[in-house]
Write a protein that holds these residues in place. Sequence first.
Motif, PDB file in Angstrom:
ATOM      1  N   GLU A  42       0.856  -1.182   0.000  1.00  0.00           N
ATOM      2  CA  GLU A  42       0.000   0.000   0.000  1.00  0.00           C
ATOM      3  C   GLU A  42       0.893   1.233   0.000  1.00  0.00           C
ATOM      4  N   GLU A  43       0.691   2.110  -0.969  1.00  0.00           N
ATOM      5  CA  GLU A  43       1.483   3.329  -1.077  1.00  0.00           C
ATOM      6  C   GLU A  43       0.664   4.512  -0.566  1.00  0.00           C
ATOM      7  N   TYR A  44       1.217   5.192   0.430  1.00  0.00           N
ATOM      8  CA  TYR A  44       0.576   6.358   1.033  1.00  0.00           C
ATOM      9  C   TYR A  44       1.328   7.611   0.618  1.00  0.00           C
ATOM     10  N   GLU A  45       0.806   8.749   1.024  1.00  0.00           N
ATOM     11  CA  GLU A  45       1.485  10.001   0.690  1.00  0.00           C
ATOM     12  C   GLU A  45       2.880  10.030   1.306  1.00  0.00           C
ATOM     13  N   HIS A  46       3.720  10.908   0.820  1.00  0.00           N
ATOM     14  CA  HIS A  46       5.109  11.081   1.246  1.00  0.00           C
ATOM     15  C   HIS A  46       5.954   9.840   0.971  1.00  0.00           C
ATOM     16  N   LYS A  47       5.548   9.051  -0.028  1.00  0.00           N
ATOM     17  CA  LYS A  47       6.315   7.893  -0.477  1.00  0.00           C
ATOM     18  C   LYS A  47       6.503   6.844   0.620  1.00  0.00           C
ATOM     19  N   VAL A  48       5.429   6.593   1.344  1.00  0.00           N
ATOM     20  CA  VAL A  48       5.422   5.583   2.409  1.00  0.00           C
ATOM     21  C   VAL A  48       4.754   4.326   1.862  1.00  0.00           C
ATOM     22  N   PHE A  49       5.462   3.196   1.951  1.00  0.00           N
ATOM     23  CA  PHE A  49       4.975   1.926   1.456  1.00  0.00           C
ATOM     24  C   PHE A  49       4.806   0.959   2.626  1.00  0.00           C
ATOM     25  N   VAL A  50       3.618   0.379   2.753  1.00  0.00           N
ATOM     26  CA  VAL A  50       3.351  -0.619   3.792  1.00  0.00           C
ATOM     27  C   VAL A  50       3.292  -1.982   3.114  1.00  0.00           C
ATOM     28  N   ILE A  51       4.172  -2.866   3.567  1.00  0.00           N
ATOM     29  CA  ILE A  51       4.362  -4.172   2.951  1.00  0.00           C
ATOM     30  C   ILE A  51       3.556  -5.236   3.700  1.00  0.00           C
ATOM     31  N   LYS A  52       2.855  -6.072   2.928  1.00  0.00           N
ATOM     32  CA  LYS A  52       2.106  -7.199   3.490  1.00  0.00           C
ATOM     33  C   LYS A  52       2.273  -8.380   2.529  1.00  0.00           C
TER      34      LYS A  52
END
Length: 172
Positions: A42-52
């Motif tokens: 999941e890619e959020y603002e400020h280039k933050v990626f949450v990996i699952k």
Amino acid sequence: MFDNAYKFNYQGHTKTPTEPYLKLHKFSFKCRFNHRYIIRVEEYEHKVFVIKFYLKNHEQSEKKYQLLSGLNDATRVIATSVEAMIWLYKKDNLSSFGFIGANSEGEEIGNTKRFKLYVKIMLNLFSPKLFEHKEYEKNSAYLLLNKQNSEEYENLQEVIEELFIKYYDMYL
């Protein structure tokens, strides 16, 4: 130990206006037992990626991130997820990454076995020169805060922590 990843396929990304994230990136790969895994980013603002990641057979389960495969192939599966992170980082070197070490059935949420393993891996594979490593033991959450990006966004850590609190029921 974690240098023997499976070859993965990037399946592209989708934009979903009803979700809190900007884009959903998907990767897939088959393990040596011919089981398919999905890596969901999941890619959020400020280039933050949450990996699952999860076993494709578990896709319909609400507990897909908690279930164990029983295949005793965790090191290669995790290595493949790390390779997907590195692939994303190479596409954008301002990327930061977050994840939660899900609890197995019967295990408390804080300081899970998965979390402890992921912490060791991240500390060994991601340079403290490039990333600030943040551990949230109570929630089994981890943040690889991109130092270059946090210089650009003064309060990036706080923004990401608020994101974790809002969308992942994390508490600090």
